[in-house]
Design a protein around this motif. Structure first.
Motif, PDB file in Angstrom:
ATOM      1  N   MET A 195      11.951  54.134  59.160  1.00  0.00           N
ATOM      2  CA  MET A 195      10.669  53.582  58.750  1.00  0.00           C
ATOM      3  C   MET A 195       9.790  53.627  59.866  1.00  0.00           C
ATOM      4  N   ASP A 196       8.503  53.975  59.414  1.00  0.00           N
ATOM      5  CA  ASP A 196       7.318  54.124  60.538  1.00  0.00           C
ATOM      6  C   ASP A 196       6.766  52.440  60.554  1.00  0.00           C
ATOM      7  N   PHE A 197       6.950  51.717  59.483  1.00  0.00           N
ATOM      8  CA  PHE A 197       6.277  50.508  59.570  1.00  0.00           C
ATOM      9  C   PHE A 197       6.939  49.278  59.415  1.00  0.00           C
ATOM     10  N   THR A 198       6.844  48.191  59.824  1.00  0.00           N
ATOM     11  CA  THR A 198       7.353  47.043  59.718  1.00  0.00           C
ATOM     12  C   THR A 198       7.353  46.322  58.130  1.00  0.00           C
ATOM     13  N   TYR A 199       5.932  46.254  58.010  1.00  0.00           N
ATOM     14  CA  TYR A 199       5.754  45.979  56.439  1.00  0.00           C
ATOM     15  C   TYR A 199       4.836  46.697  55.860  1.00  0.00           C
ATOM     16  N   GLY A 200       4.864  47.089  54.600  1.00  0.00           N
ATOM     17  CA  GLY A 200       4.153  47.565  53.645  1.00  0.00           C
ATOM     18  C   GLY A 200       3.676  46.797  52.663  1.00  0.00           C
ATOM     19  N   ILE A 201       2.334  46.837  52.150  1.00  0.00           N
ATOM     20  CA  ILE A 201       1.599  45.926  51.378  1.00  0.00           C
ATOM     21  C   ILE A 201       1.153  46.939  50.310  1.00  0.00           C
ATOM     22  N   VAL A 202       1.640  46.710  49.062  1.00  0.00           N
ATOM     23  CA  VAL A 202       1.131  47.429  47.895  1.00  0.00           C
ATOM     24  C   VAL A 202      -0.043  46.514  47.025  1.00  0.00           C
ATOM     25  N   VAL A 203      -1.052  47.247  46.977  1.00  0.00           N
ATOM     26  CA  VAL A 203      -2.266  46.541  46.380  1.00  0.00           C
ATOM     27  C   VAL A 203      -2.679  47.480  45.253  1.00  0.00           C
TER      28      VAL A 203
ATOM     29  N   ILE B 164      -5.601  40.734  56.590  1.00  0.00           N
ATOM     30  CA  ILE B 164      -4.424  41.471  57.026  1.00  0.00           C
ATOM     31  C   ILE B 164      -4.817  41.871  58.468  1.00  0.00           C
ATOM     32  N   PRO B 165      -4.056  41.413  59.508  1.00  0.00           N
ATOM     33  CA  PRO B 165      -4.188  41.608  61.109  1.00  0.00           C
ATOM     34  C   PRO B 165      -4.252  43.183  61.345  1.00  0.00           C
ATOM     35  N   VAL B 166      -5.134  43.675  62.129  1.00  0.00           N
ATOM     36  CA  VAL B 166      -4.876  45.045  62.588  1.00  0.00           C
ATOM     37  C   VAL B 166      -3.355  45.398  63.579  1.00  0.00           C
ATOM     38  N   ARG B 167      -2.469  45.802  63.058  1.00  0.00           N
ATOM     39  CA  ARG B 167      -1.316  46.198  63.712  1.00  0.00           C
ATOM     40  C   ARG B 167      -0.591  47.509  63.245  1.00  0.00           C
ATOM     41  N   ASP B 168      -0.273  48.363  64.344  1.00  0.00           N
ATOM     42  CA  ASP B 168       0.203  49.511  64.161  1.00  0.00           C
ATOM     43  C   ASP B 168       1.441  49.577  63.206  1.00  0.00           C
ATOM     44  N   ASP B 169       2.080  48.367  62.958  1.00  0.00           N
ATOM     45  CA  ASP B 169       3.451  48.197  62.156  1.00  0.00           C
ATOM     46  C   ASP B 169       3.068  47.851  60.585  1.00  0.00           C
ATOM     47  N   ILE B 170       1.773  47.624  60.361  1.00  0.00           N
ATOM     48  CA  ILE B 170       1.532  47.152  58.976  1.00  0.00           C
ATOM     49  C   ILE B 170       0.908  48.400  58.175  1.00  0.00           C
ATOM     50  N   GLN B 171       1.378  48.741  56.988  1.00  0.00           N
ATOM     51  CA  GLN B 171       1.207  49.909  56.200  1.00  0.00           C
ATOM     52  C   GLN B 171       0.301  49.153  54.998  1.00  0.00           C
ATOM     53  N   VAL B 172      -0.764  49.554  54.491  1.00  0.00           N
ATOM     54  CA  VAL B 172      -1.578  48.956  53.464  1.00  0.00           C
ATOM     55  C   VAL B 172      -1.676  50.043  52.326  1.00  0.00           C
ATOM     56  N   ILE B 173      -1.217  50.123  51.152  1.00  0.00           N
ATOM     57  CA  ILE B 173      -1.373  51.099  49.929  1.00  0.00           C
ATOM     58  C   ILE B 173      -2.226  50.644  49.013  1.00  0.00           C
ATOM     59  N   VAL B 174      -3.364  50.958  48.849  1.00  0.00           N
ATOM     60  CA  VAL B 174      -4.044  50.790  47.862  1.00  0.00           C
ATOM     61  C   VAL B 174      -4.322  51.762  46.692  1.00  0.00           C
TER      62      VAL B 174
ATOM     63  N   ARG C 124       9.809  48.582  56.598  1.00  0.00           N
ATOM     64  CA  ARG C 124      11.347  47.939  56.200  1.00  0.00           C
ATOM     65  C   ARG C 124      11.089  47.112  55.473  1.00  0.00           C
ATOM     66  N   TYR C 125      10.079  46.256  55.183  1.00  0.00           N
ATOM     67  CA  TYR C 125       9.718  44.960  54.149  1.00  0.00           C
ATOM     68  C   TYR C 125       8.678  45.503  53.493  1.00  0.00           C
ATOM     69  N   THR C 126       8.661  45.008  52.273  1.00  0.00           N
ATOM     70  CA  THR C 126       7.564  45.351  51.040  1.00  0.00           C
ATOM     71  C   THR C 126       6.812  43.980  50.726  1.00  0.00           C
ATOM     72  N   LEU C 127       5.738  43.839  50.589  1.00  0.00           N
ATOM     73  CA  LEU C 127       4.900  42.898  50.075  1.00  0.00           C
ATOM     74  C   LEU C 127       3.942  43.299  48.925  1.00  0.00           C
ATOM     75  N   PHE C 128       3.800  42.487  48.086  1.00  0.00           N
ATOM     76  CA  PHE C 128       2.725  42.828  46.935  1.00  0.00           C
ATOM     77  C   PHE C 128       1.581  42.118  46.843  1.00  0.00           C
ATOM     78  N   ALA C 129       0.266  42.357  46.907  1.00  0.00           N
ATOM     79  CA  ALA C 129      -0.719  41.684  47.039  1.00  0.00           C
ATOM     80  C   ALA C 129      -1.765  42.078  45.843  1.00  0.00           C
ATOM     81  N   ASP C 130      -2.590  41.032  45.345  1.00  0.00           N
ATOM     82  CA  ASP C 130      -3.532  41.475  44.181  1.00  0.00           C
ATOM     83  C   ASP C 130      -4.704  41.547  45.170  1.00  0.00           C
TER      84      ASP C 130
END
Length: 310
Positions: free
Chosen positions: A1-9, A25-35, A84-90
């Motif tokens: 996995m390339d990212f620690t956290y993936g956020i699906v929006v 959402i902080p600017v970090r290389d290990d956070i992926q945001v999917i819109v 590695r981890y998944t979060l969901f956000a509206d």
């Protein structure tokens, strides 16, 4: 996995809300945001968002499944996860300050980790009561190890999932216009072997005008009714020891969209013992009338749903 956290929006006509979310959402290389845009009727221009947030790792997609709704959009986002981890956000909510620093310190390979959310009224800017149910579930789990949290925390936000847990169990959202997250939350809760909970909030859910939560159109209510029937069936099929829906609430909430046959079916569910006559909370209030008075008073002080109609 390339990212620690993936956020699906999932996104629909909420560019200002999406900007607020991304700012949280902080600017970090290990956070992926999917819109995933759900075919907004207002012009959606990913390049402008990239210009506003050039340091974020944002992947844009469009719901081209042919089935409109946040559920379909979330499913597309799941397919794009590389974390590695998944979060969901509206798109109209946001993360609390320090949320991801907290996640860094507490995540320990659980299937699901639940957090008490907070909430905000976007009409007045004041605090809202929308988070109370979920905060109470977290508190109850921590105090008593009450596993109702696994079956009644019916929203995907304010949780963190192990991505492998989602993929291994082939968890997807219902492709419906309302309550797409109810069965996802129930099934994932049942399948989760390792969970944890924390009272520190990481997520603020908002309540604004014209949102789906205050949409009571017949087609929306019918969708909610059908999902509730699926939920009742799943709970009984898998013999889940949890509080079930009551006939009173089914009739109260859905009588305007139920057919005569569906009213009869609800009665059969009662006689089969698959639902109760009254909500379990009713018996608590009969024994504790002061608690009922306090609840009525609190409800009177909260903002009426009519204030949120578009």
């Amino acid at each position: 996995m390339d990212f620690t956290y993936g956020i699906v929006v999932p996104h629909y006509n909420s560019l200002s809300g999406l900007s607020r979310l991304l700012r949280s959402i902080p600017v970090r290389d290990d956070i992926q945001v999917i819109v995933v845009d759900d075919n907004s009727t207002e012009r959606f221009e990913p390049q402008k968002i990239e210009q506003e947030f050039p340091m974020h790792n944002i992947t844009f997609s469009t719901n081209d499944s042919g089935v409109k709704g946040a559920g379909s959009s979330r499913n597309i986002g799941i397919e794009l996860l590389n974390s590695r981890y998944t979060l969901f956000a509206d798109a109209d909510d946001f993360y609390c300050e320090g949320a991801f620093e907290l996640l860094d310190s507490v995540m320990n390979n659980e299937d699901i980790v639940y957090f008490s959310p907070t909430s905000q009224c976007d009409v007045t800017g004041d605090s809202s009561d929308r988070h109370f149910l979920y905060a109470n579930l977290v508190s109850s789990y921590l105090a008593e190890k009450n596993e109702e949290i696994k079956y009644h925390f019916a929203v995907p936000w304010s949780k963190v999932y192990a991505t492998d847990f989602i993929q291994r169990n082939r968890l997807y959202f219902d492709q419906v216009i309302a309550s797409n997250d109810v069965m996802f939350s129930l099934v994932s809760g049942r399948k989760a072997c390792h969970i944890a909970a924390y009272t520190t909030p990481i997520y603020c859910v908002t309540r604004g005008q014209g949102t789906l939560t205050v949409n009571f159109k017949p087609e929306v209510m019918k969708s909610r009714y059908l999902v509730e029937m699926n939920r009742i069936n799943y709970i009984n099929k898998h013999q889940i020891n949890t509080e079930v829906m009551s006939l009173y609430k089914i009739i109260k909430n859905f009588r305007h969209v139920m057919t005569a046959a569906e009213h009869l079916h609800a009665a059969k569910l009662l006689f089969a013992g698959e639902i109760t006559l009254l909500p379990a909370r009713t018996y608590y209030y009969l024994k504790n009338p002061r608690a009922l008075i306090a609840r009525i008073s609190k409800k009177r002080d909260s903002i009426s749903s009519q204030r949120y109609q578009a």
